[in-house]
Enzyme design. Structure first.
Site, PDB file in Angstrom:
ATOM      1  N   CYS A 245       0.835  -1.197   0.000  1.00  0.00           N
ATOM      2  CA  CYS A 245       0.000   0.000   0.000  1.00  0.00           C
ATOM      3  C   CYS A 245       0.875   1.254   0.000  1.00  0.00           C
ATOM      4  CB  CYS A 245      -0.908   0.000   1.217  1.00  0.00           C
ATOM      5  SG  CYS A 245      -1.924   1.478   1.306  1.00  0.00           S
TER       6      CYS A 245
ATOM      7  N   CYS B  35       0.142   3.038   3.514  1.00  0.00           N
ATOM      8  CA  CYS B  35       0.507   2.522   4.844  1.00  0.00           C
ATOM      9  C   CYS B  35       1.499   1.373   4.814  1.00  0.00           C
ATOM     10  CB  CYS B  35      -0.754   2.097   5.599  1.00  0.00           C
ATOM     11  SG  CYS B  35      -1.429   0.546   5.010  1.00  0.00           S
TER      12      CYS B  35
ATOM     13  N   CYS C 164      -6.578  -2.121   0.330  1.00  0.00           N
ATOM     14  CA  CYS C 164      -5.647  -2.297   1.437  1.00  0.00           C
ATOM     15  C   CYS C 164      -6.436  -2.712   2.675  1.00  0.00           C
ATOM     16  CB  CYS C 164      -4.886  -1.001   1.724  1.00  0.00           C
ATOM     17  SG  CYS C 164      -3.866  -1.137   3.214  1.00  0.00           S
TER      18      CYS C 164
ATOM     19  N   CYS D 156      -5.465   0.142   5.839  1.00  0.00           N
ATOM     20  CA  CYS D 156      -5.873   1.544   5.945  1.00  0.00           C
ATOM     21  C   CYS D 156      -7.128   1.852   5.126  1.00  0.00           C
ATOM     22  CB  CYS D 156      -4.741   2.476   5.522  1.00  0.00           C
ATOM     23  SG  CYS D 156      -4.470   2.546   3.747  1.00  0.00           S
TER      24      CYS D 156
ATOM     25  N   ASP E  65      20.537  -0.205 -19.136  1.00  0.00           N
ATOM     26  CA  ASP E  65      20.358  -1.430 -18.356  1.00  0.00           C
ATOM     27  C   ASP E  65      19.265  -2.277 -19.003  1.00  0.00           C
ATOM     28  OD1 ASP E  65      20.030  -3.395 -16.495  1.00  0.00           O
ATOM     29  OD2 ASP E  65      19.401  -2.064 -14.868  1.00  0.00           O
TER      30      ASP E  65
END
Lengths: 244, 424
Positions: free
Chosen positions: B175, B178, B197, B200, B329
């Protein structure tokens, strides 16, 4: 024969193609008729660490690293240190490598306590060390040349008497100052090379697998493989980096 | 290039502007918007060439303004790089900002996904009057709405799609508010879906512009049902694959937020065929050659899933360069699911090309593809011959600069017009 691999925190430490190291170890065992199982161990999950032969820890995003430090302190830290001392094999990359040391101190002085399983520490710098690079492995790790990609701003300094994984041929390595790259302590292999490190460097992969087989079975005789694609990829990057 | 500092503000003053940003789908979504606006009879300024940094956007407006230094038209659709958004939007003050999605992309240029999200937020905070069109199923994108004053129109899929297994590799597991692990009622692709979530309470908002069913999807396009502003529409998108369904929903949402006629956008979607290397078809020989730009693991895996679901024989050409515009990369190829090609009996042959062809060849070997199916070919004239004489359709999956090279090769061979002439 069989090796059991524990991939620690795959849900957070999975940046930069780390998965390729697991794929590589698994294939190179399978091609030789050696069994291989991989357990994913996520935050909050518990396991008996004495059942594993190889631990793999990759690199991750900063925001997610905070989440897992709490989990480490919830008992995993002691089990991991015991596994290191017990001679179990660890392949740790970037953030996972840094985590094996004492601490990471950020550029503005905030200190983040890590495992302290190996005697080294990392200090944040304001310049990012980022590019293809290559280094030569120490004799105890086979002595071959390794090509990879480094991307870190932390500078790692090894404690006195701690061996690096290798010596930088071109690039920065641990800190861009002392020519060292990575760490080799017992069967802990630490490196800044993601990319991932193993597929293009099959000799290093085999040294790592052998270290685990020797600990478990007392000896290791890995059949040679036809590594033509591996050598082609290694040599192409080596030539690009060094011009040779 | 050097410009007077605020010249972009002068040459865009008074215009109604839509800005499109996000990791994947910017060009396609902007192309959909520009096409619909053009078909409605408007004169539209757009940065079609993909020059989407401050310098490129400024150049586009200045060229259009000509010698007078005054805006030449009323409307613009601007594709903007995520990192450049905070420089561009305060100057052009867009009416609508669309954010498509956030995936890991070219890490060595931008750092990490969270950093990209912060950069987008910084840009949006500078233009509180702009209406935001946010992908409701992308937990990173929809979090932009937390703590900004802007009006928000959410868009997205309001239904599951594809593989519903929990994601092993994901760009957003925890999340953003949170740190607890998200749960999902359903997935659509990659980390997109109906997330929530459990700690929260942060969760997906039901989209106001919502795809409610996907009726048919093949190599030529997709039929969908879509709800926008309470009205139901049946739409045909002239592009295949799930990510183009999201792009279409994003375009409809932006059109709706812009105050234009949604029905007319739906009409346009059926005529959208391709934009610069993103699913473009050429005919150098008997068989079609389709080019699909891939530049990050999420987009690449989606393309692989699409090709392996076709159920017909095909030949692949994978192009991998590592120049500045691509990102130096290339390790992301290990996060894309090439294993699915190894499991697809319809893959007849795979050619690998580009600066890092050897890395791609190695990736395919470890994905489980038989070595005799893989052919390393760096000479593009030989690749062209392969495409001309192929007995099966060819799909080309290049990254950015490899796409530029292969597209030039194909357009020279077939007489296709350059991309900036294409839509006139």
């Amino acid at each position: 024969m069989e090796l059991k691999i524990c991939h620690l925190y795959p849900e957070v430490l999975n940046l930069y193609g780390d998965r390729g190291n697991i794929i590589c170890m698994r294939r190179r065992l399978e091609w030789r008729g050696i069994g291989c199982s991989v357990d994913l161990l996520r935050i909050g999950e518990k396991a008996d660490f004495t059942q594993y032969d190889i631990f793999f820890i990759g690199g991750g995003q900063d925001f997610e690293q905070e989440v897992l430090l709490g989990d480490l302190r919830d008992g995993k830290d002691k089990s991991l240190i015991a596994a290191v001392e017990d001679g179990r094999t660890f392949l740790t990359i970037c953030g996972g490598y840094q985590m094996m040391g004492h601490y990471y101190e950020t550029h503005d002085g905030v200190k983040c306590e890590f495992l302290g399983a190996v005697d080294f520490c990392t200090v944040g710098a304001d310049v990012r060390m980022i590019d293809n690079y290559c280094f030569k492995l120490g004799a105890e790790s086979g002595g071959s040349t390794v090509v990879g990609f480094e991307n870190h701003s932390g500078k790692t300094y090894l404690g006195a008497g701690v061996n690096p994984l290798g010596r930088v041929i071109k690039g920065n390595g641990n800190n861009g100052e002392d020519g060292t790259e990575g760490v080799r302590y017992k069967n802990v292999f630490g490196s800044y090379s993601h990319g991932p490190i193993l597929p293009k460097n099959p000799q290093l992969c085999d040294v790592i697998l052998e270290s685990a087989l020797v600990r478990k079975y007392g000896k290791a005789e890995l059949e040679p493989l036809t590594d033509s694609f591996e050598v082609q990829a290694h040599d192409a990057v080596y030539k690009m980096i060094t011009g040779a | 290039m050097f410009f007077k500092k605020d010249v972009l503000a002068d040459v865009s003053e008074g215009m109604d502007i839509i800005v499109v940003t996000g990791t994947n789908g910017k060009t396609t979504t902007a192309n959909m918007l520009e096409s619909a606006l053009t078909e409605s009879g408007q004169k539209v300024l757009a940065n079609k060439s993909g020059a989407n940094l401050l310098s490129g956007v400024t150049a586009e407006f200045c060229c259009a303004a000509g010698g007078t230094g005054k805006p030449s038209g009323k409307i613009a659709v601007i594709e903007c790089d995520e990192g450049a958004l905070k420089q561009v939007v305060p100057l052009i003050k867009p009416k609508v900002i669309v954010v498509t999605n956030l995936f890991r992309d070219q890490l060595d240029r931008y750092g990490e996904v969270m950093h990209t999200l912060e950069q987008i937020k910084t840009g949006i905070e500078k233009v509180p009057d702009a209406v935001l069109c946010l992908n409701s199923g992308d937990s990173l994108v929809s979090s932009i709405a937390l703590g900004v004053k802007n009006k928000v129109v959410y868009y997205g899929l309001d239904m599951p799609f594809g593989d519903q297994n929990p994601r092993v590799v994901s760009d957003a597991i925890h999340c953003v508010r949170c740190g607890a692990e998200y749960r999902y009622n359903f997935y659509t692709y990659a980390h997109l879906g109906d997330f929530y979530c459990p700690n929260c309470g942060y969760k997906r908002c039901r989209p106001e512009v919502a795809v409610t069913s996907i009726d048919q999807m093949d190599a030529d396009g997709t039929d969908i049902q879509l709800v926008a502003g309470g009205e139901e529409y049946s739409a045909r998108i002239g592009l295949p694959a799930i990510y183009n369904v999201y792009n279409a929903a994003a375009a409809v949402a932006a059109y709706y937020a812009f105050g234009s006629d949604v029905g007319q956008m739906i009409d346009t979607l059926s005529r959208i065929h391709s934009s610069f290397g993103r699913m473009e078809t050429f005919k150098p020989g008997r068989q079609p050659v389709q080019m699909i730009l891939v530049k990050n693991p999420a987009g690449c895996t989606q393309t692989i899933e699409f090709l392996t679901s076709l159920g017909k024989d095909y030949v692949l050409i994978l192009g991998l360069n590592d120049r500045t515009a691509d990102g130096h990369d290339i390790s992301w190829i290990w996060d894309a699911d090439y294993e699915k090609f190894a499991a697809d009996p319809h893959v007849l042959k795979v050619y690998v090309t580009g600066d890092r062809a050897e890395d791609m060849q190695l990736r395919l070997k470890y994905a489980g593809l038989a070595e005799d199916k893989i052919c390393l070919e760096k000479r593009t004239e030989n690749l062209l011959e392969t495409m001309k004489t192929s007995s099966a359709p060819v799909f080309v999956m290049p990254n950015y600069t490899s796409m530029l090279e292969l597209r030039k090769l194909l357009s020279d061979a077939t007489g296709a017009r350059e991309f900036w002439e294409k839509q006139e």
